[in-house]
Scaffold this active site. Structure first.
Site, PDB file in Angstrom:
ATOM      1  N   SER B  13       0.867  -1.193   0.000  1.00  0.00           N
ATOM      2  CA  SER B  13       0.000   0.000   0.000  1.00  0.00           C
ATOM      3  C   SER B  13       0.897   1.234   0.000  1.00  0.00           C
ATOM      4  CB  SER B  13      -1.023  -0.030   1.146  1.00  0.00           C
ATOM      5  OG  SER B  13      -0.420   0.040   2.406  1.00  0.00           O
ATOM      6  N   HIS B  40      -3.310  -1.113  -2.523  1.00  0.00           N
ATOM      7  CA  HIS B  40      -4.474  -0.392  -1.994  1.00  0.00           C
ATOM      8  C   HIS B  40      -4.603   0.944  -2.714  1.00  0.00           C
ATOM      9  CE1 HIS B  40      -3.963  -2.678   2.070  1.00  0.00           C
ATOM     10  NE2 HIS B  40      -4.482  -3.442   1.123  1.00  0.00           N
ATOM     11  N   ASP B 133      -2.633  -5.781   6.331  1.00  0.00           N
ATOM     12  CA  ASP B 133      -3.137  -6.612   5.241  1.00  0.00           C
ATOM     13  C   ASP B 133      -1.956  -7.324   4.577  1.00  0.00           C
ATOM     14  OD1 ASP B 133      -4.813  -7.748   3.364  1.00  0.00           O
ATOM     15  OD2 ASP B 133      -4.853  -5.976   2.074  1.00  0.00           O
TER      16      ASP B 133
END
Lengths: 278, 193
Positions: B13, B40, B133
């Site tokens: 991300s 992301h 994540d």
């Protein structure tokens, strides 16, 4: 339960569900199904799919809960506004040439899409001669859909989508507060009267009416290749010659054997048209 | 150690785009594995990553589609606002299921499904990022016998994601940015020395 569950156990569970409850998830896309089953196991406090199977076979209320995990999709009104804008500007003018208009919203979940379609038809002066058939396999979702009640916190997003979809009125013209201290809005019963909600499975049921437009958005992504093709064949069968099909923004006919039934109409918006010979 | 792989899954991300650009810059046009990437990104708007990261003379890059067969030598990106999953028949699937770690697409969703489908023919790579994540997903890759790689904390702009990944899959190979560039350089294998 992690998602590394064996396919065999998944298949056994789905066979048991089909045999006992007549819900057919046997041709659902496996990867996302496994994630949902894993979540259901955690929620029900069982550690294996066999454990889940025992629970749902012996405690019917557990099956109701599992069904919510397996079927409920969250949608928004006027989700992907460009889709609805294109329906408004390019599809409804064609449908307006028919004396009556029938639309099938397949996999309507809690009703956001059929209400959006009814509003669109109203704004284009077509609602009086239209019927929206809204179908789903989840009876609880259908009951919520028929109530037409949505939390106020969701209305801001719905309103913005409606505006971007070329809304001719304010969305607030179509709902009012569900009660003095309520945090919910209820949509106009005049919209509801033009929508027929009913139980229908794309996996096991057949065509129930001839229609001019089918919308089935973000449903086919949960089906495997075979079931996706079965559903698309149903749509081709239900549609009148030159009828329209609208899919989700990331769905396409590209990888399906049913592709020859349709031609591209508005590709970025995933709107297709049935070929006349099909 | 060198080994053949059929699929490389990559997640990151904040800070991952730069790392990704370096990593992809050396991928040859005849790279034999498919690469699937979750970064992301905001839910609205089209994915511009294939254009942003395109390499002249490099492998084709595209946004993955539902039911699309996974073709070796192609670099795929998850579309905005959809989870990207891998099916056992080596096709992609999309879902609108709830967010994982507030993210859709989520790295865990791609990695866990890829681990189930590809087993030890899989490489998982976690890059810079600001949340956890990918940790669970990398663990799944490792448990299935795949190779796991994490961008080193020193070279990561945001360390929460690689740190969580290292904790979940402690046997992962740590590489700095220069190492990332070497990772997918050769046409016949993933480099992991």
């Amino acid at each position: 339960v992690d998602v590394a569950m064996p396919d065999l156990e998944v298949r056994l569970l789905l066979e048991a569900i089909f045999d006992r409850f007549h819900y057919d998830f046997r041709s659902y896309a496996m990867a996302s199904l496994k994630r949902r089953l894993s979540q259901a196991c955690n929620r029900l406090g069982v550690t294996t799919l066999s454990g889940l199977q025992e629970r749902v076979l012996h405690e019917p209320e557990s099956f109701s809960m599992l069904l919510q995990y397996l079927t409920v999709q969250v949608s928004d009104m006027f989700r992907d506004p460009e889709f609805f804008l294109t329906l408004r500007t390019r599809v409804l003018p064609v449908l307006a040439t028919y004396p009556s208009i029938k639309i099938w919203c397949a996999g309507c979940s809690t009703g956001e899409e059929p209400y959006s379609l009814a509003i669109l038809l109203h704004e284009e002066g077509l609602l009086d001669r239209s019927i929206v058939y809204a179908t789903d396999i989840n009876a609880q979702a259908l009951r919520e859909a028929a109530a037409g009640v949505y939390p106020l916190v969701r209305l801001r997003g719905f309103t913005e989508n409606h505006r971007r979809a070329g809304g001719r009125n304010s969305l607030s013209d179509y709902y009012h507060s569900a009660g003095a201290s309520s945090q919910s809005a209820i949509f106009d019963p005049a919209l509801r009267r033009k929508i027929t909600f009913s139980d229908h499975s794309l996996a096991t049921d057949s065509v129930f009416s001839e229609v001019h437009l089918v919308t089935c958005r973000n449903v086919l992504i949960y089906f495997d290749h075979e079931l996706q093709t079965r559903a698309l064949r149903l749509f081709a069968e239900a549609l009148i010659g030159r009828g329209f099909l609208g899919l989700g923004s990331k769905e396409s006919l590209r990888f399906s054997e049913a592709a020859p039934f349709f031609e591209d109409f508005a590709l970025p918006e995933r709107i297709y048209r049935k070929r006349s010979a099909a | 150690m060198t080994r053949g792989f059929d699929l490389v899954v990559v997640g990151g991300s904040a800070g991952a785009i730069d790392a990704l650009r370096v990593m992809l810059s050396r991928v040859p046009a005849d790279f034999p594995s498919a690469v699937a990437i979750v970064i992301h990104i905001p839910a609205d708007g089209p994915s511009l990553l294939p254009q942003v990261l395109a390499i002249p003379g490099g492998p084709p890059m595209k946004v993955a589609e539902d039911k699309e067969p996974i073709v070796p030598g192609t670099i795929y990106f998850a579309p905005p606002d959809y989870h990207l999953l891998v099916e056992s028949g080596h096709t992609f699937a999309l879902s609108l299921d709830e967010r994982v770690h507030f993210s859709r697409p989520a790295i865990d969703v791609l990695f866990e499904s890829a681990a189930a489908a590809y087993g030890d023919r899989l490489v998982g790579i976690i890059l810079s990022g600001g949340n956890a994540d990918g940790a669970r997903g990398l663990r799944a890759v490792s448990d299935a016998g795949g190779m796991t790689v994490v961008q080193s904390l020193e070279s990561s702009e945001m360390i929460a994601m690689p740190a969580a990944a290292l904790q979940a899959a402690p046997n992962s190979i740590e590489v700095n940015v220069a190492g990332l560039a070497q990772l997918l350089r050769r046409g016949d294998e993933v480099q992991s020395a």
